[in-house]
Design an enzyme around this catalytic site. Sequence first.
Site, PDB file in Angstrom:
ATOM      1  N   ARG A 190       0.902  -1.253   0.033  1.00  0.00           N
ATOM      2  CA  ARG A 190       0.016   0.100   0.024  1.00  0.00           C
ATOM      3  C   ARG A 190       0.867   1.241   0.036  1.00  0.00           C
ATOM      4  NH1 ARG A 190      -3.138   2.666   3.922  1.00  0.00           N
ATOM      5  NH2 ARG A 190      -2.068   1.459   5.577  1.00  0.00           N
ATOM      6  N   LYS A 191       2.125   1.269  -0.166  1.00  0.00           N
ATOM      7  CA  LYS A 191       3.136   2.073  -0.276  1.00  0.00           C
ATOM      8  C   LYS A 191       3.047   2.667  -1.483  1.00  0.00           C
ATOM      9  CE  LYS A 191       6.041   0.437   3.231  1.00  0.00           C
ATOM     10  NZ  LYS A 191       7.508  -0.191   3.516  1.00  0.00           N
ATOM     11  N   THR A 192       1.842   3.314  -2.100  1.00  0.00           N
ATOM     12  CA  THR A 192       1.660   3.760  -3.342  1.00  0.00           C
ATOM     13  C   THR A 192       1.900   5.414  -3.292  1.00  0.00           C
ATOM     14  OG1 THR A 192      -0.790   3.579  -2.796  1.00  0.00           O
ATOM     15  CG2 THR A 192       0.428   1.982  -4.146  1.00  0.00           C
ATOM     16  N   HIS A 205       7.103  -0.737  -7.085  1.00  0.00           N
ATOM     17  CA  HIS A 205       6.365   0.424  -7.493  1.00  0.00           C
ATOM     18  C   HIS A 205       6.919   1.815  -6.974  1.00  0.00           C
ATOM     19  CE1 HIS A 205       4.351   0.001  -3.320  1.00  0.00           C
ATOM     20  NE2 HIS A 205       4.265  -1.242  -3.766  1.00  0.00           N
TER      21      HIS A 205
END
Length: 301
Positions: free
Chosen positions: A140-142, A283
């Site tokens: 979730r480190k987007t 990402h």
Amino acid sequence: MSTSPNLAHLLPPSWKTDIDRWYAEDTPSFDWGGLVVGEEEQEAFLWAKSGGILAGVPFFNEIFKRVDCTVEWLYPEGADLPYDSKTKVAIVRGPARQLLLGERVGLNMLARCSGIATISKRFSTLARSSGWQGKIAGTRKTTPGFRLVEKYGMMVGGVDPHRHDLSSMVMLKDNHIWASGSITGAIRTCRRAAGFSLLITIECQSYEEAAEALDAGANIVMLDNMVGEELQANAKKLKEVYGKGPGGKGREFLIESSGGVVEDGLLARIGPDIDILSTSAIHQSVQHVDFSLKIQPRKKS
């Protein structure tokens, strides 16, 4: 004969509002350059100047649809674009001013989405080459406001997008445990609220914490920042003690390895008792695929 599913069908009804926001950011007031080029119909070629996996097609299509342009793709999404040559990927047609309005918005999105798909494919291929059957998953480190595109790129590249938001799954990390007092108490509280339909993942720093989590009913134990023999030994023992094999407690659960999972160290994390490898390396700080959009010169009369 089976065909690959169209990943665009996964996109939620709200996804097109992101494109409105991107345009509002890029052209908040007057389009000064648009005054120069006018409304004459033109063709622009989309070039890939570096190789990689093409990803982000539905977003690119909608970006140009919003400005009354059409896109003809010469390669399908998921195609492996060559590294040793400049490649014409698509033809975009529309009024010159509109083509240029969509240019930077479309290229920025496509470059990042394709970059994420490219490294995701590398991770997936590397893992499969070892014979491992588990899942590589993104985190979730987007980028704020860009998660949907980034998760989409992961799926085009063949990795699991993991949870999409805090509501997708219960994940209790060290701060949750420290704030609530115990792993067992945190799991029981969450299970009462979340019911039977949501999986509960617990971040664990030791075998003892993982054992407590499984005794309390966790579905996934995340062995965080464990590497080498410590990781493999703890995973094996958990499967022996709690799994469905001889002498085990008959529990069905998954073991996830997380923390510092990078391409060079990927194979060292893989093991027969590891079900998931979660990483932000697919990402965060990803090399983008380089694209350009060039309007074709007018023919002299």
